[in-house]
Design a protein around this motif. Structure first.
Motif, PDB file in Angstrom:
ATOM      1  N   LEU A   1       1.116   7.212   4.841  1.00 45.50           N
ATOM      2  CA  LEU A   1       0.401   6.186   4.087  1.00 45.50           C
ATOM      3  C   LEU A   1      -0.795   6.787   3.353  1.00 45.50           C
ATOM      4  N   LYS A   2      -1.334   7.875   3.881  1.00 43.43           N
ATOM      5  CA  LYS A   2      -2.441   8.558   3.215  1.00 43.43           C
ATOM      6  C   LYS A   2      -1.975   9.081   1.855  1.00 43.43           C
ATOM      7  N   HIS A   3      -0.752   9.655   1.815  1.00 42.89           N
ATOM      8  CA  HIS A   3      -0.188  10.119   0.541  1.00 42.89           C
ATOM      9  C   HIS A   3      -0.041   8.937  -0.421  1.00 42.89           C
ATOM     10  N   VAL A   4       0.488   7.828   0.101  1.00 42.34           N
ATOM     11  CA  VAL A   4       0.706   6.631  -0.722  1.00 42.34           C
ATOM     12  C   VAL A   4      -0.619   6.178  -1.342  1.00 42.34           C
ATOM     13  N   TYR A   5      -1.668   6.148  -0.526  1.00 37.51           N
ATOM     14  CA  TYR A   5      -2.990   5.714  -0.980  1.00 37.51           C
ATOM     15  C   TYR A   5      -3.496   6.620  -2.106  1.00 37.51           C
TER      16      TYR A   5
ATOM     17  N   LYS B   1      -2.615   6.633  -9.899  1.00 35.75           N
ATOM     18  CA  LYS B   1      -1.898   5.776 -10.842  1.00 35.75           C
ATOM     19  C   LYS B   1      -2.781   4.639 -11.353  1.00 35.75           C
ATOM     20  N   GLN B   2      -3.774   4.246 -10.561  1.00 36.15           N
ATOM     21  CA  GLN B   2      -4.660   3.160 -10.970  1.00 36.15           C
ATOM     22  C   GLN B   2      -5.575   3.585 -12.117  1.00 36.15           C
ATOM     23  N   GLN B   3      -5.724   4.879 -12.323  1.00 30.55           N
ATOM     24  CA  GLN B   3      -6.570   5.383 -13.411  1.00 30.55           C
ATOM     25  C   GLN B   3      -5.905   5.233 -14.774  1.00 30.55           C
ATOM     26  N   ASP B   4      -4.596   4.968 -14.791  1.00 38.06           N
ATOM     27  CA  ASP B   4      -3.881   4.784 -16.058  1.00 38.06           C
ATOM     28  C   ASP B   4      -4.485   3.630 -16.848  1.00 38.06           C
ATOM     29  N   GLU B   5      -4.446   3.785 -18.164  1.00 40.08           N
ATOM     30  CA  GLU B   5      -4.929   2.718 -19.029  1.00 40.08           C
ATOM     31  C   GLU B   5      -4.061   1.475 -18.821  1.00 40.08           C
ATOM     32  N   GLY B   6      -4.681   0.349 -18.598  1.00 42.68           N
ATOM     33  CA  GLY B   6      -3.939  -0.894 -18.375  1.00 42.68           C
ATOM     34  C   GLY B   6      -3.614  -1.156 -16.922  1.00 42.68           C
ATOM     35  N   SER B   7      -4.027  -0.267 -16.021  1.00 44.99           N
ATOM     36  CA  SER B   7      -3.749  -0.458 -14.596  1.00 44.99           C
ATOM     37  C   SER B   7      -5.015  -0.743 -13.791  1.00 44.99           C
ATOM     38  N   HIS B   8      -6.147  -0.804 -14.470  1.00 45.52           N
ATOM     39  CA  HIS B   8      -7.417  -0.996 -13.764  1.00 45.52           C
ATOM     40  C   HIS B   8      -7.495  -2.350 -13.069  1.00 45.52           C
ATOM     41  N   HIS B   9      -6.848  -3.359 -13.644  1.00 49.69           N
ATOM     42  CA  HIS B   9      -6.932  -4.713 -13.085  1.00 49.69           C
ATOM     43  C   HIS B   9      -5.980  -4.934 -11.903  1.00 49.69           C
ATOM     44  N   ILE B  10      -5.058  -4.028 -11.682  1.00 53.28           N
ATOM     45  CA  ILE B  10      -4.079  -4.184 -10.595  1.00 53.28           C
ATOM     46  C   ILE B  10      -4.734  -3.787  -9.276  1.00 53.28           C
ATOM     47  N   PRO B  11      -4.694  -4.670  -8.263  1.00 50.67           N
ATOM     48  CA  PRO B  11      -5.302  -4.349  -6.968  1.00 50.67           C
ATOM     49  C   PRO B  11      -4.649  -3.109  -6.344  1.00 50.67           C
TER      50      PRO B  11
ATOM     51  N   MET C   1      -0.675  -1.561  -5.962  1.00 58.01           N
ATOM     52  CA  MET C   1      -0.276  -0.219  -6.398  1.00 58.01           C
ATOM     53  C   MET C   1       0.380   0.528  -5.240  1.00 58.01           C
ATOM     54  N   CYS C   2      -0.182   0.384  -4.035  1.00 57.93           N
ATOM     55  CA  CYS C   2       0.390   1.039  -2.850  1.00 57.93           C
ATOM     56  C   CYS C   2       1.805   0.526  -2.589  1.00 57.93           C
ATOM     57  N   LYS C   3       2.005  -0.784  -2.712  1.00 60.48           N
ATOM     58  CA  LYS C   3       3.337  -1.365  -2.499  1.00 60.48           C
ATOM     59  C   LYS C   3       4.329  -0.830  -3.526  1.00 60.48           C
ATOM     60  N   SER C   4       3.856  -0.645  -4.744  1.00 63.87           N
ATOM     61  CA  SER C   4       4.707  -0.097  -5.802  1.00 63.87           C
ATOM     62  C   SER C   4       5.115   1.342  -5.474  1.00 63.87           C
TER      63      SER C   4
ATOM     64  N   ALA D   1       9.146   5.246  -3.399  1.00 59.91           N
ATOM     65  CA  ALA D   1       9.556   6.216  -2.377  1.00 59.91           C
ATOM     66  C   ALA D   1      10.858   5.779  -1.708  1.00 59.91           C
ATOM     67  N   LYS D   2      10.954   4.501  -1.352  1.00 57.95           N
ATOM     68  CA  LYS D   2      12.176   3.981  -0.717  1.00 57.95           C
ATOM     69  C   LYS D   2      13.380   4.141  -1.627  1.00 57.95           C
ATOM     70  N   SER D   3      13.184   3.873  -2.932  1.00 60.02           N
ATOM     71  CA  SER D   3      14.307   3.977  -3.862  1.00 60.02           C
ATOM     72  C   SER D   3      14.763   5.414  -4.062  1.00 60.02           C
ATOM     73  N   MET D   4      13.923   6.373  -3.634  1.00 58.42           N
ATOM     74  CA  MET D   4      14.288   7.784  -3.740  1.00 58.42           C
ATOM     75  C   MET D   4      14.805   8.322  -2.417  1.00 58.42           C
ATOM     76  N   GLY D   5      14.881   7.457  -1.399  1.00 60.12           N
ATOM     77  CA  GLY D   5      15.358   7.906  -0.088  1.00 60.12           C
ATOM     78  C   GLY D   5      14.275   8.643   0.694  1.00 60.12           C
ATOM     79  N   ILE D   6      13.012   8.358   0.377  1.00 61.98           N
ATOM     80  CA  ILE D   6      11.894   8.984   1.083  1.00 61.98           C
ATOM     81  C   ILE D   6      11.198   7.929   1.935  1.00 61.98           C
ATOM     82  N   GLU D   7      11.079   8.222   3.210  1.00 60.34           N
ATOM     83  CA  GLU D   7      10.517   7.262   4.162  1.00 60.34           C
ATOM     84  C   GLU D   7       8.991   7.345   4.154  1.00 60.34           C
ATOM     85  N   VAL D   8       8.331   6.174   4.296  1.00 60.87           N
ATOM     86  CA  VAL D   8       6.880   6.131   4.409  1.00 60.87           C
ATOM     87  C   VAL D   8       6.556   5.880   5.876  1.00 60.87           C
ATOM     88  N   ILE D   9       5.839   6.828   6.503  1.00 54.51           N
ATOM     89  CA  ILE D   9       5.503   6.675   7.921  1.00 54.51           C
ATOM     90  C   ILE D   9       4.034   6.302   8.071  1.00 54.51           C
ATOM     91  N   ARG D  10       3.742   5.546   9.110  1.00 56.71           N
ATOM     92  CA  ARG D  10       2.368   5.076   9.340  1.00 56.71           C
ATOM     93  C   ARG D  10       1.549   6.099  10.061  1.00 56.71           C
TER      94      ARG D  10
END
Length: 138
Positions: free
Chosen positions: A97-101, A107-117, A121-124, A129-138
């Motif tokens: 989850l640290k990697h995800v964060y 990604k939040q630094q992108d223009e037009g992404s500043h307003h997204i909580p 962004m983490c859920k995205s 990652a899931k769609s690539m077959g990569i597991e997110v561990i806690r």
């Protein structure tokens, strides 16, 4: 006209995909390549950089870089060269989850992404990652 191209950092050349995309709008390909290569000189080689080029009628243009795709960051964090062939059926690698964060913060630094909580962004990133077959561990 708006042109969207993904170019490896520091490797813009008049060859495809840059040349044909700019050439059909009559833009100066070499000036773009020199500007882009100079601006991305500090990047790691072969980092895919999405570029949005706005072409004007007087054959002038302006361009903006965005951060590399989420999939690039996820693969780098997982230490794999490509995602799983059958997402959801097997796990290729795992990231924390640290990697995800950290990826979401980038990604939040992108223009037009500043307003997204950040949580969204983490859920995205987790979804990518899931769609690539990569597991997110806690």
């Amino acid at each position: 006209a708006t042109i969207r191209v993904v170019i490896p950092a520091g490797a813009a050349k008049p060859a495809p995909p840059v040349g044909p995309a700019l050439g059909q709008h009559g833009l100066n390909i070499m000036s773009f390549c020199k500007e882009f290569n100079a601006k991305t000189a500090g990047f790691l080689p072969e980092v895919p950089v999405p570029v949005m080029i706005t072409a004007f009628k007087d054959k002038s243009f302006e361009w903006k870089m965005r951060t590399p795709p989420t999939s690039y960051f996820v693969k780098k964090a997982a230490g794999v060269s490509s995602g799983g062939g059958r997402p959801g059926h097997g796990i290729t690698a795992a990231i924390s989850l640290k990697h995800v964060y950290h990826i979401a913060k980038l990604k939040q630094q992108d223009e037009g992404s500043h307003h997204i909580p950040l949580m969204s962004m983490c859920k995205s990133v987790i979804g990518a990652a899931k769609s690539m077959g990569i597991e997110v561990i806690r």
